[in-house]
Design an enzyme around this catalytic site. Structure first.
Site, PDB file in Angstrom:
ATOM      1  N   SER A 131       0.826  -1.202   0.000  1.00 36.42           N
ATOM      2  CA  SER A 131       0.000   0.000   0.000  1.00 36.42           C
ATOM      3  C   SER A 131       0.863   1.257   0.000  1.00 36.42           C
ATOM      4  O   SER A 131       1.949   1.279   0.569  1.00 36.42           O
ATOM      5  CB  SER A 131      -0.912   0.023   1.230  1.00 36.42           C
ATOM      6  OG  SER A 131      -1.686   1.209   1.247  1.00 36.42           O
ATOM      7  N   LYS A 185      -4.650  -6.593   3.689  1.00 38.95           N
ATOM      8  CA  LYS A 185      -4.609  -5.512   2.685  1.00 38.95           C
ATOM      9  C   LYS A 185      -6.015  -5.196   2.189  1.00 38.95           C
ATOM     10  O   LYS A 185      -6.360  -4.035   1.966  1.00 38.95           O
ATOM     11  CB  LYS A 185      -3.715  -5.921   1.514  1.00 38.95           C
ATOM     12  CG  LYS A 185      -3.687  -4.904   0.347  1.00 38.95           C
ATOM     13  CD  LYS A 185      -3.243  -3.522   0.799  1.00 38.95           C
ATOM     14  CE  LYS A 185      -2.777  -2.658  -0.357  1.00 38.95           C
ATOM     15  NZ  LYS A 185      -3.710  -2.465  -1.453  1.00 38.95           N
ATOM     16  N   HIS A 188      -7.624  -3.164   4.819  1.00 37.07           N
ATOM     17  CA  HIS A 188      -7.025  -1.827   4.696  1.00 37.07           C
ATOM     18  C   HIS A 188      -7.722  -1.023   3.615  1.00 37.07           C
ATOM     19  O   HIS A 188      -8.111   0.131   3.811  1.00 37.07           O
ATOM     20  CB  HIS A 188      -5.529  -1.969   4.384  1.00 37.07           C
ATOM     21  CG  HIS A 188      -4.888  -0.724   3.842  1.00 37.07           C
ATOM     22  ND1 HIS A 188      -5.066  -0.294   2.541  1.00 37.07           N
ATOM     23  CD2 HIS A 188      -4.082   0.196   4.432  1.00 37.07           C
ATOM     24  CE1 HIS A 188      -4.393   0.827   2.344  1.00 37.07           C
ATOM     25  NE2 HIS A 188      -3.789   1.147   3.482  1.00 37.07           N
ATOM     26  N   ASN A 189      -7.911  -1.637   2.445  1.00 43.08           N
ATOM     27  CA  ASN A 189      -8.553  -0.928   1.340  1.00 43.08           C
ATOM     28  C   ASN A 189     -10.016  -0.622   1.641  1.00 43.08           C
ATOM     29  O   ASN A 189     -10.533   0.420   1.235  1.00 43.08           O
ATOM     30  CB  ASN A 189      -8.444  -1.749   0.057  1.00 43.08           C
ATOM     31  CG  ASN A 189      -7.058  -1.679  -0.554  1.00 43.08           C
ATOM     32  OD1 ASN A 189      -6.079  -1.393   0.137  1.00 43.08           O
ATOM     33  ND2 ASN A 189      -6.948  -1.949  -1.834  1.00 43.08           N
ATOM     34  N   GLU A 192     -10.004   2.290   3.749  1.00 41.00           N
ATOM     35  CA  GLU A 192      -9.684   3.416   2.856  1.00 41.00           C
ATOM     36  C   GLU A 192     -10.955   3.919   2.159  1.00 41.00           C
ATOM     37  O   GLU A 192     -11.185   5.132   2.079  1.00 41.00           O
ATOM     38  CB  GLU A 192      -8.657   2.950   1.832  1.00 41.00           C
ATOM     39  CG  GLU A 192      -8.242   3.976   0.797  1.00 41.00           C
ATOM     40  CD  GLU A 192      -7.316   3.359  -0.237  1.00 41.00           C
ATOM     41  OE1 GLU A 192      -7.587   3.529  -1.441  1.00 41.00           O
ATOM     42  OE2 GLU A 192      -6.335   2.692   0.168  1.00 41.00           O
TER      43      GLU A 192
END
Length: 487
Positions: A131, A185, A188-189, A192
């Site tokens: 990232s 991940k 995380h996205n 986001e």
């Protein structure tokens, strides 16, 4: 190691791949590179004429032969079928103990499968989230590796050298087996997506709910970036609002309000449904992008129903109070977003038998990545204080923050409703918070309805959990007539 052998090889020389390569060579590693298009490789090498640590190859056999053992091959290619095609081509060229690394945004279930399949062939697989975008790849990304743990020691020096640093610690550590790295991940996205939507809604409230000019909004976000909301996304929002078009007007006003997406937010929502975790804010953020894509329909609907309310006339004191309310609503909702993300990771860890270090994950996100912020330090501290923490919301820091923001949070959402400003993320975060801290929800009625039309049974508050009852709602004429099921 032979002097002419590369430390690692990278396949896929789009911008992310190129920047990771340059990051590696900056840190003293020799890197072999390969791209399906020879032209791309030629252009990259031509742009780096003095870089003696770059080794270009134009066929996979030579590329693999140019790597030191254990061979480490990192794929920076399009997720899905392309990754599998390259793996199929590489496996016959590799030896037992060699390592394939997928650094793209792959679905975690694919990484689960690839880890198992390659293990059977004696090849170690790592599925790693990376990232930070192009800038992060070049100067220090957040790296989230998972897969076969036997591969970690071989790639650890490279990954931790090129990763971003927070408090002098690398924003990279082993996440867990199989698809754990890509799962983290993915979450995380998803967070986001939530952060971006929350900021967009806050901007919408200021610009069109309050009638502030773009420059006024810019000043607000710049100020907010100096406090508890200090983060990369708040920082770039302030920067975006500075930009003017050719006519001197705010560039953001000329950008079409139809958002794209690449799928990781959707994957987060799908996983939350599969695991039964109420990741409502992230899911609403995905749907907000879907709604934005209905541009033509929205134009017709506004003409049909009428425009939203005009901004009210506000005195300086009222304006200041509303901005404080929006600030607190954004901050509280951000807490909810992370709490939901951590709830999802915790449930996935149970489902897939992953041993996730939640404090370390927060550290990995503190630098290099898109959701990096000072806020993450408090998450790390919360898990250091209580590694068995059931939910971030009950950690002292976050409990106090939510209580302090509560009244203003509601004020901001009420203002949005009054002004007909859609705030799906801010509102769903508040609804989740109210639901999470409510001991008695109306799900008893849902269970009664399910039992009435489908004999799905229900539990009772005056019986042990796991004891199920069914009522003959129609034939009993309102009288209690239940059957007990022990499970």
């Amino acid at each position: 190691m032979a002097a002419d052998k590369a430390d690692i090889g990278l396949i896929g020389l789009a911008v992310m791949g190129q920047n990771l390569v340059l990051n590696m060579t900056d840190h003293g590693f020799k890197v072999a590179v390969y791209n399906r298009s020879r032209q791309k490789t030629d252009e990259f090498i031509a742009a780096e004429p003095d870089n003696e640590k770059l080794f270009p190859y134009f066929d996979l056999e030579s590329f693999v032969a140019g790597l030191s053992a254990p061979r480490k091959v990192m794929l920076m290619v399009k997720a899905g079928e392309v990754v599998d095609l390259f793996i199929d081509q590489l496996v016959p060229l590799l030896e037992e103990g060699d390592i394939i690394i997928d650094g793209g945004n792959s679905l975690y279930t694919d990484s689960n499968r690839r880890t198992a399949e390659l293990k059977d062939k004696g090849i170690y697989f790592i599925g790693s989230g990376v990232s930070g975008g192009e800038e992060g790849a070049r100067h220090g990304p957040s790296i989230m590796p998972g897969g076969n743990p036997l591969a970690w020691e071989a790639v650890k020096p490279i990954f931790q050298s090129i990763a971003a640093k927070a408090d002098e610690q690398p924003c990279c550590d082993w996440v867990g087996d199989g698809g754990a790295g890509h799962y983290v991940k993915m979450v995380h996205n998803g967070i986001e997506y939530g952060d971006m939507q929350l900021i967009a809604e806050s901007y919408h409230l200021m610009r069109y709910g309050m009638g502030l000019a773009a420059d006024e909004c810019q000043a607000v976000f710049a100020e907010w970036n100096q406090g508890v909301l200090d983060s990369y996304l708040i920082e770039i929002t302030a920067e975006i609002l500075k930009f003017k078009d050719e006519g001197g007007e705010p560039l953001v006003d000329k950008i079409l309000d139809a958002a794209g997406q690449k799928g990781t937010g959707k994957w987060t929502g799908i996983s939350s449904l599969e695991l039964g975790m109420p990741v409502t804010l992230i899911t609403e953020s995905v749907y907000a992008r879907c709604l934005s894509a209905l541009k033509d329909e929205r134009i017709k609907a506004e003409a049909h129903f009428g425009k939203p309310s005009a901004p009210p006339s506000l005195g300086e004191q009222e304006k200041s109070e509303l901005l404080n309310a929006i600030h607190d609503a954004l901050y509280a909702s951000k807490i909810i977003s992370y709490a939901q993300g951590y709830m999802l990771m915790t449930e996935a860890a149970k489902e897939f038998a992953w041993s996730l270090n939640y404090g370390a994950i927060a550290l990995m996100w503190r630098g290099g990545c898109i959701i990096r912020s000072t806020f993450l330090g408090e998450i790390k501290a919360a898990y250091e204080k209580d590694p068995q923490l059931t939910n971030l919301l009950v950690a002292d820091f976050f409990t106090s923050a939510l209580k302090d923001a509560d009244a203003n949070w509601r004020k901001a959402v009420i203002f949005a409703i009054q002004q007909q400003i859609p705030t799906p993320a801010l509102s769903s975060a508040l609804a989740f918070f109210d639901g999470y801290k409510t001991a008695n929800l109306p799900a008893n009625m849902l269970q009664a309805q399910r039992d009435y039309f489908g004999a799905h049974t229900y539990e009772r508050v005056d019986a042990p959990r796991g004891t199920y009852f069914h009522t003959d709602w129609i034939q009993s004429g309102g009288r209690i007539s239940s059957t007990t099921y022990e499970v």
